[in-house]
Motif scaffolding. Structure first.
Motif, PDB file in Angstrom:
ATOM      1  N   VAL A  72       0.863  -1.318   0.095  1.00 55.15           N
ATOM      2  CA  VAL A  72      -0.156   0.019   0.063  1.00 55.15           C
ATOM      3  C   VAL A  72       1.076   1.298  -0.151  1.00 55.15           C
ATOM      4  O   VAL A  72       2.079   1.251   0.251  1.00 55.15           O
ATOM      5  N   LEU A  73       0.304   2.406  -0.382  1.00 51.02           N
ATOM      6  CA  LEU A  73       0.978   3.519  -0.521  1.00 51.02           C
ATOM      7  C   LEU A  73       1.301   4.207   0.837  1.00 51.02           C
ATOM      8  O   LEU A  73       2.410   4.789   1.042  1.00 51.02           O
ATOM      9  N   PRO A  79       3.945   7.060   5.130  1.00 54.50           N
ATOM     10  CA  PRO A  79       4.009   6.439   3.972  1.00 54.50           C
ATOM     11  C   PRO A  79       4.920   5.214   4.156  1.00 54.50           C
ATOM     12  O   PRO A  79       5.587   4.914   5.132  1.00 54.50           O
ATOM     13  N   TYR A 189       8.336   9.854   0.963  1.00 50.26           N
ATOM     14  CA  TYR A 189       7.790   8.500   0.855  1.00 50.26           C
ATOM     15  C   TYR A 189       8.398   7.689   2.106  1.00 50.26           C
ATOM     16  O   TYR A 189       7.753   6.842   2.349  1.00 50.26           O
ATOM     17  N   PRO A 233       0.861  12.119  -5.144  1.00 51.83           N
ATOM     18  CA  PRO A 233       0.083  10.757  -5.145  1.00 51.83           C
ATOM     19  C   PRO A 233       0.114  10.856  -3.520  1.00 51.83           C
ATOM     20  O   PRO A 233      -1.091  10.059  -3.140  1.00 51.83           O
ATOM     21  N   LEU A 234       1.009  11.250  -2.722  1.00 49.61           N
ATOM     22  CA  LEU A 234       0.939  11.096  -1.169  1.00 49.61           C
ATOM     23  C   LEU A 234      -0.004  11.930  -0.770  1.00 49.61           C
ATOM     24  O   LEU A 234      -1.103  11.559   0.270  1.00 49.61           O
ATOM     25  N   GLU A 237      -3.496  10.393  -1.337  1.00 50.00           N
ATOM     26  CA  GLU A 237      -3.821   9.212  -0.492  1.00 50.00           C
ATOM     27  C   GLU A 237      -4.104   9.569   1.101  1.00 50.00           C
ATOM     28  O   GLU A 237      -4.872   9.165   1.793  1.00 50.00           O
ATOM     29  N   ARG A 240      -7.410  10.468   1.194  1.00 56.45           N
ATOM     30  CA  ARG A 240      -8.261   9.270   1.072  1.00 56.45           C
ATOM     31  C   ARG A 240      -8.374   8.774   2.646  1.00 56.45           C
ATOM     32  O   ARG A 240      -9.577   8.314   3.000  1.00 56.45           O
ATOM     33  N   LEU A 241      -7.335   8.744   3.091  1.00 54.87           N
ATOM     34  CA  LEU A 241      -7.313   7.994   4.354  1.00 54.87           C
ATOM     35  C   LEU A 241      -7.681   9.122   5.797  1.00 54.87           C
ATOM     36  O   LEU A 241      -7.481   8.765   6.801  1.00 54.87           O
TER      37      LEU A 241
END
Length: 525
Positions: A72-73, A79, A189, A233-234, A237, A240-241
């Motif tokens: 998963v990211l 991260p 990351y 992308p981080l 995400e 989203r979380l």
């Protein structure tokens, strides 16, 4: 006869001394050779010693392995670059015993090299070597390093960003700005706190006249575009979380404030740096010299004032800010580990005019003694703690035996693969770590914290519930295991202490209801 005999005995000694002198002169003429020797010693000692005495991996390492296999990211904590690296190390070697220790030391050694490159640009290769030779005396580059986690995964990124920013501002070439954007983006990351160093770098870029002039060219902005492209992308995400990593950080800070003294974090940081002035004193760099050294090093212009300011700003600024913030918000004791990369470089920038062959030789001996001595002390302490003192630490848990037993108990009841383990976090993670079916961990039975666990997976695959004897199941979990046989297995883990009893309960596929989600993230272990 006597004189002949004396000459026979003295000549080999003189030859040995000449050989040692020749070897040393060759190393000082090519400082990268001494740097390579230090890195190889660091990797060898801090890989072999923990692998010899640690029966189980440290907590963060087990968690990283279990999360890494999910690819998963991001999780509710951080991260996932460190977890991906752990999974890759396992896929390449097939082992859970030693690769994580080598991986951690590769990060440390890469940090050594990057600090050397920055210091070489500022004060020459020999003094850059001296700067790196001070680093093993810092606690954070030794004792805690077997626990490879996000703090150590980001360490080379902090050193790399500091070097690339200096190079980019100095030379202005597009390649340096692009590399800076790339490394800065990937550094996030590893851990979000890399953003703190980026903020300090941005402030320096705006305040330093020479560096600020580079903003009139397109290359810094192109580097910024690369950084934003990697970091986007981080950000997506994280949204989203529902910003769970930030919630976790706040929860962790609140726990520290409630359970630690107000000055605890600052005390740990100062203790971690306490050996640096001792090494400086033993090497002779704190002693005022009345005359120039009899064996001077190759001449190199003293570092310019702006370079010393840069080292102080990037090397101490973030650490001091977190120390101040810890008085009001709390901070994890290891969160500052990556913030002291440039302490040695700053010390040599201020004291390098006192550095001669004698001082460099002493620094070399002290650095190697730190690596060998501290790693040996680590091994002796860990082994005696488990086997003589009988203190059950994460490294004492018999990881392989627990995994093999969990796999056997599951397959005695269920013909299908073991897909999910849950229960007491330490015991459950170890049960799944080396199980051949590579099961997923159901972290604290919370689907937000383990989004790879779905109701459908639970119905299709079931779960192995694992907990040590004496750990209380919640009422929901007790209801979950009603009517199911519970098998208790004893595991030897110490020469002195009694065995560790662990309970296993197989919840077969087909169960239609499972415990609900708890209210928040687990307390720090």
């Amino acid at each position: 006869m006597s004189r002949t005999s004396e000459s026979v005995h003295l000549w080999p000694a003189a030859t040995a001394e000449d050989k040692l002198s020749s070897i040393w002169n060759g190393l000082t003429r090519h400082p990268w050779r001494l740097l390579a020797l230090l890195c190889l010693t660091q990797i060898a000692c801090w890989t072999i010693m923990p692998a010899l005495v640690n029966v189980g991996p440290p907590n963060d390492v087990v968690e990283g392995f279990m999360w890494g296999r999910e690819w998963v990211l991001m999780t509710y904590k951080h991260p996932q670059l460190p977890c991906w690296l752990l999974e890759i190390s396992h896929l390449l070697t097939g082992s859970f015993r030693w690769p994580q220790y080598m991986l951690s030391q590769l990060m440390i050694s890469t940090t050594f090299v990057l600090v050397y490159l920055l210091a070489r640009d500022i004060m020459g290769s020999t003094r850059a070597l001296a700067a790196v030779l001070l680093m093993p005396s810092i606690y954070f580059f030794g004792w805690p390093t077997p626990q490879f986690n996000h703090d150590y995964a980001q360490m080379p990124f902090w050193a790399g960003i500091s070097w690339l920013l200096w190079r980019a501002a100095r030379d202005g070439r597009p390649g340096w700005w692009l590399a800076l954007g790339l490394v800065s983006g990937v550094g996030l990351y590893a851990k979000f706190s890399t953003a703190l160093l980026l903020a300090f770098g941005g402030i320096w870029l705006l305040c330093d006249t020479r560096a600020r002039s580079r903003l009139a060219t397109p290359w810094p902005w192109l580097g910024l575009a690369v950084f934003l492209g990697i970091a986007t992308p981080l950000a997506v995400e994280l949204f989203r979380l529902d910003f769970l990593p930030l919630t976790y950080a706040a929860h962790r800070n609140a726990w520290v404030l409630a359970n630690r003294a107000r000055l605890y974090y600052i005390g740990v940081q100062l203790a971690g740096l306490a050996a640096v002035p001792v090494v400086l004193a033993l090497s002779g760099l704190l002693r005022r010299q009345a005359r120039p050294a009899q064996d001077p090093l190759p001449t190199y212009a003293p570092p310019e004032r702006r370079a010393v300011i840069y080292l102080a700003w990037m090397g101490l600024g973030p650490a001091l800010l977190v120390m101040i913030a810890s008085l009001f918000t709390g901070a994890g004791e290891s969160w500052g580990a990556t913030m002291y990369n440039l302490v040695g470089a700053l010390a040599i920038a201020l004291l390098g005019h006192r550095l001669g062959q004698k001082e460099l030789r002493r620094l070399t001996v002290l650095a190697l003694l730190c690596v060998v001595g501290v790693s040996s002390a680590y091994a002796a302490t860990r082994w005696s703690s488990c086997n003589i003192r009988g203190r059950l630490q994460p490294m004492c848990w018999p990881a392989r035996s627990i995994s093999q037993t969990a796999d056997a108990i599951w397959h005695e009841t269920v013909p299908g693969p073991l897909g999910i383990v849950g229960g007491h976090d330490i015991a459950a993670r170890l049960a799944g770590l080396e199980a051949p079916d590579q099961p997923s961990i159901f972290t604290t039975f919370d689907r937000r914290l383990a989004p790879w666990i779905t109701d459908q997976r639970l119905r299709d695959q079931g779960m192995l519930l694992v907990w040590p004897k004496g750990w209380k199941l919640s009422p929901q979990q007790r209801a979950w295991t009603d009517g199911l046989p519970v098998k208790t297995v004893s595991f030897d883990w110490s020469l002195k202490a009694p065995p560790l009893d662990i309970n296993f309960a197989v919840i077969p596929p087909g169960r239609t209801s499972f415990p609900g989600d708890p209210a928040g993230p687990p307390d720090p272990e």
